[in-house]
Design an enzyme around this catalytic site. Structure first.
Site: not given
Ligand code: FAD
Length: 294
Positions: A18, A52, A109-110, A129
């Site tokens: 990555e 981000a 994302g955050d 996501a």
């Molecule tokens: P989600 O899966 O949407 O989850 C977010 C939160 O919401 C969690 O607490 C989950 O339990 C909860 N949730 C999920 N679905 C629901 C639902 N239907 N109803 C209620 N609650 C729900 N960040 C960047 O900005 N750019 C990047 O390129 C990037 N790459 C990454 C690569 C990897 C391998 C990892 C592990 C993280 C990466 N991140 C990146 C960070 C990531 O975007 C953050 O950690 C973000 O907070 C979580 O994204 P997620 O897709 O897991 O969110």
């Protein structure tokens, strides 16, 4: 060109790498030197993160387009829903397809500035996501990955809830998951067990950070969302004043972790490279994951 999931289906385990998009010409030179150094090692795929808050989006698209057209590597582009309307997300996904990218890591994302601040969706955007997975799937024949968290996502109330939402991402069409950083193989294996027990058999891939400096250790602790076990701190902290000794011990720690994960049948080790190649090449070399020609 094969997709990520096709590359995970081989007989032997693989590794992947990555990178983040370069911010200037000097960054770009470092990134491309690392890519060229890793290419002969035949990583299963290489990914480029998405800035981000959608920052440096053009950098991601430009870099992944170059990887798709100028290298032999399988490209995977990250994409987040932060600050994007659905129309903008469709546009970016269209760009990815146009430059030959078939693999997308779909993330929420955050919030910009404060990763643990309150999530505020774009008024015409997405909330989770899971919805981005559905959108990507609806727009073409993409192979889709998602993120998973060995200690649970920092905003999850508990591990059961976290697992439930992870499984929903796979039900929405995700093909594989890449794990956030963690310390012990068991931490990852417990996540794999939880997801399997919830009826989901999609491949989960551990995320690995080569511990070359005290800074990479601190970054691992920060990203993991957990505290580092005393066992590891006792090995690394006394070496903080000796760069060479820290690097040697750090790579031993990481190699041992990878060996244990491979023994447990993980299909892939995904290395967070910080846009450098040397430490990753060293670790995969020690693990015997390198083709003879490299
Ligand atoms: P989600 O899966 O949407 O989850 C977010 C939160 O919401 C969690 O607490 C989950 O339990 C909860 N949730 C999920 N679905 C629901 C639902 N239907 N109803 C209620 N609650 C729900 N960040 C960047 O900005 N750019 C990047 O390129 C990037 N790459 C990454 C690569 C990897 C391998 C990892 C592990 C993280 C990466 N991140 C990146 C960070 C990531 O975007 C953050 O950690 C973000 O907070 C979580 O994204 P997620 O897709 O897991 O969110």
């Amino acid at each position: 060109m094969k997709t990520v999931i096709e590359r995970l289906r081989g007989d032997a385990p693989v590794f992947s790498v990555e990178f983040f998009p370069p911010r200037d010409d000097a960054d770009e030179a470092v990134l491309w030197r690392s890519i060229r150094e890793l290419e002969p090692y035949d990583p299963a795929y290489m990914s480029i993160t998405y800035g981000a808050g959608g920052s440096n989006r053009d950098g991601t698209i430009r870099s992944i387009a170059r990887v798709a057209t100028e290298t032999t590597l399988v490209p995977m582009a990250h994409l987040t829903a932060v600050n994007h309307s659905v129309a903008e997300l469709r546009n970016v996904i269209g760009w990815y397809a146009a430059v030959g990218v078939r693999n997308i890591l779909a993330l929420r994302g955050d919030p910009p500035g404060d990763p643990y601040g309150e999530w505020v969706p774009h008024p015409q955007g997405l909330n989770y996501a899971e919805e981005l997975v559905t959108l990507v799937r609806s727009l073409g024949d993409f192979c889709v990955g998602v993120s998973v968290f060995p200690y649970g996502h920092p905003r999850s109330v508990d591990l059961d809830t976290d697992t439930r939402y992870v499984v929903r991402k796979f039900k929405a069409g995700a093909d594989f998951g890449i794990a956030q950083l963690f310390f012990e193989a068991e931490d990852f294996l417990r996540l794999r067990d939880r997801v399997a027990a919830a009826g989901c058999d999609a491949p989960l891939i551990p995320g690995i950070m080569p511990l070359t400096t005290p800074r990479t250790l601190r970054k691992t602790i920060e990203l993991s969302g957990a505290s580092c076990p005393r066992r590891l701190l006792d090995r690394l902290e006394p070496l903080e004043g000796d760069a060479k000794a820290f690097r040697a011990e750090g790579l031993d720690v990481v190699t041992e972790l990878c060996e244990r994960l491979l023994a447990e049948g993980v299909p892939d080790l995904h290395f967070y490279t910080f846009n450098r190649s040397k430490a990753t090449r060293e670790v995969v070399g020690r693990l015997g994951l390198v083709p003879a020609r490299a």
